[in-house]
Design an enzyme around this catalytic site. Structure first.
Site, PDB file in Angstrom:
ATOM      1  N   LYS A  22      28.410  39.173 -20.183  1.00 36.83           N
ATOM      2  CA  LYS A  22      27.857  40.659 -20.027  1.00 36.83           C
ATOM      3  C   LYS A  22      27.489  40.870 -18.642  1.00 36.83           C
ATOM      4  O   LYS A  22      27.883  41.915 -18.053  1.00 36.83           O
ATOM      5  CB  LYS A  22      26.640  40.986 -20.909  1.00 36.83           C
ATOM      6  CG  LYS A  22      26.056  42.109 -20.466  1.00 36.83           C
ATOM      7  CD  LYS A  22      24.798  42.121 -21.413  1.00 36.83           C
ATOM      8  CE  LYS A  22      23.387  41.562 -20.784  1.00 36.83           C
ATOM      9  NZ  LYS A  22      22.940  42.418 -19.746  1.00 36.83           N
ATOM     10  N   ASN A  23      26.824  40.254 -18.038  1.00 37.80           N
ATOM     11  CA  ASN A  23      26.521  40.192 -16.404  1.00 37.80           C
ATOM     12  C   ASN A  23      27.545  40.265 -15.541  1.00 37.80           C
ATOM     13  O   ASN A  23      27.315  40.532 -14.347  1.00 37.80           O
ATOM     14  CB  ASN A  23      25.256  39.377 -16.167  1.00 37.80           C
ATOM     15  CG  ASN A  23      24.072  39.747 -16.956  1.00 37.80           C
ATOM     16  OD1 ASN A  23      23.898  40.786 -17.619  1.00 37.80           O
ATOM     17  ND2 ASN A  23      23.006  38.741 -16.809  1.00 37.80           N
ATOM     18  N   ARG A  94      19.737  49.514 -17.280  1.00 42.40           N
ATOM     19  CA  ARG A  94      19.194  49.569 -15.950  1.00 42.40           C
ATOM     20  C   ARG A  94      20.413  49.110 -15.254  1.00 42.40           C
ATOM     21  O   ARG A  94      20.695  49.635 -14.017  1.00 42.40           O
ATOM     22  CB  ARG A  94      18.304  48.502 -15.842  1.00 42.40           C
ATOM     23  CG  ARG A  94      17.591  48.815 -14.628  1.00 42.40           C
ATOM     24  CD  ARG A  94      16.663  47.377 -14.092  1.00 42.40           C
ATOM     25  NE  ARG A  94      17.186  46.823 -12.749  1.00 42.40           N
ATOM     26  CZ  ARG A  94      16.637  47.435 -11.617  1.00 42.40           C
ATOM     27  NH1 ARG A  94      15.559  48.378 -11.857  1.00 42.40           N
ATOM     28  NH2 ARG A  94      16.896  47.249 -10.598  1.00 42.40           N
ATOM     29  N   CYS A 118      11.068  48.623 -17.453  1.00 41.97           N
ATOM     30  CA  CYS A 118      11.850  48.199 -18.782  1.00 41.97           C
ATOM     31  C   CYS A 118      10.729  47.243 -19.381  1.00 41.97           C
ATOM     32  O   CYS A 118       9.781  46.758 -18.672  1.00 41.97           O
ATOM     33  CB  CYS A 118      13.117  47.654 -18.419  1.00 41.97           C
ATOM     34  SG  CYS A 118      13.313  45.911 -17.841  1.00 41.97           S
ATOM     35  N   ARG A 123      11.024  46.511 -11.924  1.00 42.31           N
ATOM     36  CA  ARG A 123      12.191  46.549 -11.574  1.00 42.31           C
ATOM     37  C   ARG A 123      12.706  47.628 -10.536  1.00 42.31           C
ATOM     38  O   ARG A 123      13.064  48.826 -10.734  1.00 42.31           O
ATOM     39  CB  ARG A 123      13.285  46.733 -12.787  1.00 42.31           C
ATOM     40  CG  ARG A 123      12.921  45.767 -13.946  1.00 42.31           C
ATOM     41  CD  ARG A 123      14.058  45.580 -15.008  1.00 42.31           C
ATOM     42  NE  ARG A 123      15.160  44.665 -14.499  1.00 42.31           N
ATOM     43  CZ  ARG A 123      16.137  44.179 -15.398  1.00 42.31           C
ATOM     44  NH1 ARG A 123      15.992  44.491 -16.609  1.00 42.31           N
ATOM     45  NH2 ARG A 123      16.982  43.498 -15.016  1.00 42.31           N
ATOM     46  N   PRO A 124      12.023  47.555  -9.384  1.00 40.65           N
ATOM     47  CA  PRO A 124      12.329  48.535  -8.402  1.00 40.65           C
ATOM     48  C   PRO A 124      13.790  48.467  -7.765  1.00 40.65           C
ATOM     49  O   PRO A 124      14.592  47.551  -8.205  1.00 40.65           O
ATOM     50  CB  PRO A 124      11.241  48.166  -7.293  1.00 40.65           C
ATOM     51  CG  PRO A 124      11.167  46.676  -7.488  1.00 40.65           C
ATOM     52  CD  PRO A 124      11.155  46.366  -8.787  1.00 40.65           C
ATOM     53  N   ASP A 126      14.250  49.197  -4.332  1.00 36.22           N
ATOM     54  CA  ASP A 126      13.964  49.368  -2.812  1.00 36.22           C
ATOM     55  C   ASP A 126      15.204  48.233  -2.090  1.00 36.22           C
ATOM     56  O   ASP A 126      15.649  48.802  -0.848  1.00 36.22           O
ATOM     57  CB  ASP A 126      12.798  48.632  -2.353  1.00 36.22           C
ATOM     58  CG  ASP A 126      12.458  47.552  -2.958  1.00 36.22           C
ATOM     59  OD1 ASP A 126      12.784  47.178  -4.199  1.00 36.22           O
ATOM     60  OD2 ASP A 126      11.861  46.407  -2.290  1.00 36.22           O
ATOM     61  N   LEU A 127      15.612  47.286  -2.559  1.00 42.52           N
ATOM     62  CA  LEU A 127      16.569  46.483  -1.916  1.00 42.52           C
ATOM     63  C   LEU A 127      17.920  47.217  -2.330  1.00 42.52           C
ATOM     64  O   LEU A 127      18.817  46.881  -1.142  1.00 42.52           O
ATOM     65  CB  LEU A 127      16.810  45.195  -2.742  1.00 42.52           C
ATOM     66  CG  LEU A 127      15.235  44.254  -2.424  1.00 42.52           C
ATOM     67  CD1 LEU A 127      15.285  43.078  -3.079  1.00 42.52           C
ATOM     68  CD2 LEU A 127      14.950  43.952  -0.777  1.00 42.52           C
ATOM     69  N   ASP A 307      17.040  34.383 -17.705  1.00 39.32           N
ATOM     70  CA  ASP A 307      17.303  35.015 -18.799  1.00 39.32           C
ATOM     71  C   ASP A 307      17.400  33.777 -20.084  1.00 39.32           C
ATOM     72  O   ASP A 307      17.709  33.949 -21.055  1.00 39.32           O
ATOM     73  CB  ASP A 307      18.797  35.112 -18.712  1.00 39.32           C
ATOM     74  CG  ASP A 307      18.845  36.734 -17.848  1.00 39.32           C
ATOM     75  OD1 ASP A 307      17.718  37.264 -17.772  1.00 39.32           O
ATOM     76  OD2 ASP A 307      20.006  37.231 -17.532  1.00 39.32           O
ATOM     77  N   ARG A 399      22.522  44.004 -27.518  1.00 39.79           N
ATOM     78  CA  ARG A 399      23.051  44.639 -26.070  1.00 39.79           C
ATOM     79  C   ARG A 399      23.806  43.142 -25.260  1.00 39.79           C
ATOM     80  O   ARG A 399      24.330  43.596 -24.662  1.00 39.79           O
ATOM     81  CB  ARG A 399      21.771  44.872 -25.336  1.00 39.79           C
ATOM     82  CG  ARG A 399      21.163  46.097 -25.828  1.00 39.79           C
ATOM     83  CD  ARG A 399      20.000  46.291 -24.931  1.00 39.79           C
ATOM     84  NE  ARG A 399      20.344  46.389 -23.483  1.00 39.79           N
ATOM     85  CZ  ARG A 399      19.660  46.641 -22.558  1.00 39.79           C
ATOM     86  NH1 ARG A 399      18.268  47.121 -22.878  1.00 39.79           N
ATOM     87  NH2 ARG A 399      20.247  46.847 -21.354  1.00 39.79           N
TER      88      ARG A 399
HETATM   89  C1  UD1 Z   1      20.353  40.754 -13.175  1.00 36.36           C
HETATM   90  C2  UD1 Z   1      20.675  40.272 -14.498  1.00 36.36           C
HETATM   91  C3  UD1 Z   1      19.548  39.849 -15.332  1.00 36.36           C
HETATM   92  C4  UD1 Z   1      18.849  38.818 -14.842  1.00 36.36           C
HETATM   93  C5  UD1 Z   1      18.515  39.025 -13.398  1.00 36.36           C
HETATM   94  C6  UD1 Z   1      18.097  37.918 -12.596  1.00 36.36           C
HETATM   95  C7  UD1 Z   1      22.753  41.921 -14.840  1.00 36.36           C
HETATM   96  C8  UD1 Z   1      22.969  43.107 -15.552  1.00 36.36           C
HETATM   97  N1  UD1 Z   1      21.406  41.650 -15.099  1.00 36.36           N
HETATM   98  O1  UD1 Z   1      19.024  41.786 -13.264  1.00 36.36           O
HETATM   99  O2  UD1 Z   1      20.171  39.488 -16.871  1.00 36.36           O
HETATM  100  O3  UD1 Z   1      17.676  38.628 -15.698  1.00 36.36           O
HETATM  101  O4  UD1 Z   1      19.655  39.477 -12.692  1.00 36.36           O
HETATM  102  O5  UD1 Z   1      18.840  36.827 -12.639  1.00 36.36           O
HETATM  103  O6  UD1 Z   1      23.215  41.284 -14.235  1.00 36.36           O
HETATM  104  N2  UD1 Z   1      14.069  43.479  -7.164  1.00 36.36           N
HETATM  105  C9  UD1 Z   1      13.162  44.040  -6.129  1.00 36.36           C
HETATM  106  N3  UD1 Z   1      13.920  45.047  -5.551  1.00 36.36           N
HETATM  107  C10 UD1 Z   1      15.156  45.524  -6.069  1.00 36.36           C
HETATM  108  C11 UD1 Z   1      15.832  45.135  -6.765  1.00 36.36           C
HETATM  109  C12 UD1 Z   1      15.289  43.643  -7.538  1.00 36.36           C
HETATM  110  O7  UD1 Z   1      12.147  43.877  -5.945  1.00 36.36           O
HETATM  111  O8  UD1 Z   1      15.468  46.476  -5.468  1.00 36.36           O
HETATM  112  C13 UD1 Z   1      13.194  42.116  -7.883  1.00 36.36           C
HETATM  113  C14 UD1 Z   1      13.027  42.552  -9.326  1.00 36.36           C
HETATM  114  O9  UD1 Z   1      11.945  43.240  -9.528  1.00 36.36           O
HETATM  115  C15 UD1 Z   1      12.900  41.084  -9.786  1.00 36.36           C
HETATM  116  C16 UD1 Z   1      13.786  40.394  -8.902  1.00 36.36           C
HETATM  117  O10 UD1 Z   1      14.109  41.263  -7.784  1.00 36.36           O
HETATM  118  O11 UD1 Z   1      11.717  40.809  -9.770  1.00 36.36           O
HETATM  119  C17 UD1 Z   1      15.155  40.079  -9.553  1.00 36.36           C
HETATM  120  O12 UD1 Z   1      16.044  41.193  -9.913  1.00 36.36           O
HETATM  121  P1  UD1 Z   1      17.458  41.376  -9.757  1.00 36.36           P
HETATM  122  O13 UD1 Z   1      18.086  40.019  -9.182  1.00 36.36           O
HETATM  123  O14 UD1 Z   1      17.772  42.530  -8.985  1.00 36.36           O
HETATM  124  O15 UD1 Z   1      17.913  41.707 -11.026  1.00 36.36           O
HETATM  125  P2  UD1 Z   1      18.910  42.655 -11.749  1.00 36.36           P
HETATM  126  O16 UD1 Z   1      19.932  42.599 -10.963  1.00 36.36           O
HETATM  127  O17 UD1 Z   1      18.343  43.803 -12.358  1.00 36.36           O
END
Ligand code: UD1
Length: 420
Positions: A22-23, A94, A118, A123-124, A126-127, A307, A399
């Site tokens: 899925k991812n 998301r 969620c 889940r910000p 900013d990055l 996960d 999902r």
């Molecule tokens: C993806 C996976 C999800 C998995 C996660 C971590 C998909 C569709 N989903 O989610 O199943 O649990 O990786 O392995 O691939 N963060 C920030 N700022 C940002 C983005 C993220 O602070 O702009 C933080 C998040 O709050 C969290 C951490 O980074 O604490 C990890 O998030 P991220 O790696 O971005 O997860 P996803 O890509 O959403």
């Protein structure tokens, strides 16, 4: 609303074929926006999250056909694309934000509603914003949307303060059509990132370093259509390993890449699970040794995946001994603990650490899947509980797990899906 009815099940035995990831498929589908030529994606799992991504692409203007039988999706994102994503789809998933980078690169503007919090945390974004700005896009943050514009994206340098999977993927995709070279430092290293990079390079992109902490993308004028088979789902793989472990079963998992699940295999080996790789797949044996407790701590890849944290915790609740589970990635990922305790588990939470007193007998209860992975964790626990367990809100499970009840029933689990 559908729910699962589960009864105690003996050791699970047999063969499970793991589906496409899925991812991996979600960002790859989003990447098809980078070209106006058709792309064919193979081994696509039939999941509701994939349906949401397909609807999102269609709402942007792509023509999508999904051959369910052969698990192939073809996408053609012609010349005229809309720049905005509908709120109702983004609020469902998301991962919709993956489409923002490619749309920005292709059309010069992308406006997306913010996915918001969620079940598993804030889940910000900013990055993602930092990455688009590094490519010289102008990013406007509204109360409930993010809009990025750029007449031309220009390669830049970005350091990710955390190796975010989604931000790494979004920046990588946008950078393919930027002028000049982009460098992403402290990039996420997950296998899904490497799969996306392979797909992008097949489309004509010039990327290097995916799978390491530094990714370089040299921008090109345009990309072309291609074909790609997605990697097997390592989280589904790990979930079935845990299903074997918790029932002291013996499963053969086919369509797996053991290298993608080595952290999980190491931790399960510490518990006493035995693995055998052969030509057909990976055999998981939990009927050889008595199982013992171990501690786990979630980390970015190649560390132990967040996960699989909740599913592993279900195993630790039934194995004798004390253990700790530390969640470092998402702050809201302990919601399954209340439900496990209702089944008789003894788990206490201290901030981001859970203390598990394993070996308590579990009993059936009426419980709720609190998110996608937690839903499966509860199913695993229910397989060992005396009496009947009823799990509601199983749309979460659907999902991310293809044909979950069919696969579980085939290996001997007493699970039924019923409509309320
Ligand atoms: C993806 C996976 C999800 C998995 C996660 C971590 C998909 C569709 N989903 O989610 O199943 O649990 O990786 O392995 O691939 N963060 C920030 N700022 C940002 C983005 C993220 O602070 O702009 C933080 C998040 O709050 C969290 C951490 O980074 O604490 C990890 O998030 P991220 O790696 O971005 O997860 P996803 O890509 O959403």
């Amino acid at each position: 609303m559908a729910k699962y009815i589960i009864e105690k099940s003996g050791p699970l035995r047999g063969t499970v074929e793991i589906s496409g990831a899925k991812n991996a498929v979600l960002p790859i589908l989003a990447a098809t926006l980078l070209t106006d030529e058709p792309c064919e994606i193979m081994d696509v799992p039939a999941l509701s999250d994939v349906e949401v991504m397909v609807k999102l692409l269609e709402s942007i203007g792509s023509r999508v056909s999904w051959d369910y039988r052969n698990k192939i999706i073809t996408v053609e994102s012609g010349k005229s694309l809309r720049n905005e994503a509908p709120r109702e789809l983004v609020s469902l998933m998301r991962g919709s934000i993956f489409a923002m980078g490619p749309l920005l690169a292709r059309t010069g503007r992308a406006k997306f509603p913010l996915p918001g919090g969620c079940a598993i945390g804030a889940r910000p974004v900013d990055l993602h914003k930092k990455g688009f700005e590094a490519l010289k896009a102008v990013v406007e943050m509204g109360d409930d949307y993010m809009e990025a514009r750029a007449r031309e994206l220009i390669g830049g340098h970005v350091y990710l303060d955390f190796p975010s999977v989604g931000a790494t993927e979004n920046i990588m995709m946008a950078a393919t059509l930027a002028s000049g070279t982009t460098v992403i430092e402290n990039a996420a290293e997950e296998p899904e990132i490497t799969d996306l990079a392979v797909f992008l390079n097949k489309m004509g992109a010039k990327g290097k370093g995916a799978g390491s902490a530094t990714i370089r993308v040299e921008g090109v004028e345009s990309l072309h259509g291609t074909k790609h088979t997605v990697i097997p789902d390592r989280i589904e793989t790990g979930s079935f390993m845990l299903a074997a472990a918790i029932t002291r079963g013996d499963l053969l998992l086919t369509n797996v890449v053991p290298g993608h699940v080595s952290a999980v295999m190491s931790k399960l080996s510490e518990c006493g699970v035995v693995f055998e790789e052969n030509d057909e797949g990976l055999r998981v044996r939990a009927d050889v040794n008595p199982l013992v407790a171990t501690d786990i701590k979630t980390m970015p890849y190649p560390g132990f995946p967040t996960d699989l944290q909740s599913q592993f915790m279900s195993l630790l609740t039934v194995v004798r001994g004390h253990s700790t589970v530390t969640e470092t990635i998402f702050e809201g990922r302990f919601k399954h603990i209340g439900e496990l305790n209702r089944m008789g588990a003894d788990i206490r939470i201290e901030d981001r650490k859970a203390e598990v007193e394993g070996g308590q007998p579990l009993r059936g209860a009426r419980i709720r899947a609190t998110d996608l992975r937690a839903g499966v964790a509860l199913v695993l626990a229910a397989l060992t509980a005396e009496g009947e367990t009823e799990i509601s809100d199983i749309h979460f499970v659907e999902r991310g797990y293809e044909e979950f009840t069919q696969k579980m029933t085939k290996i001997g689990a007493n699970i039924r899906r019923v409509e309320d």
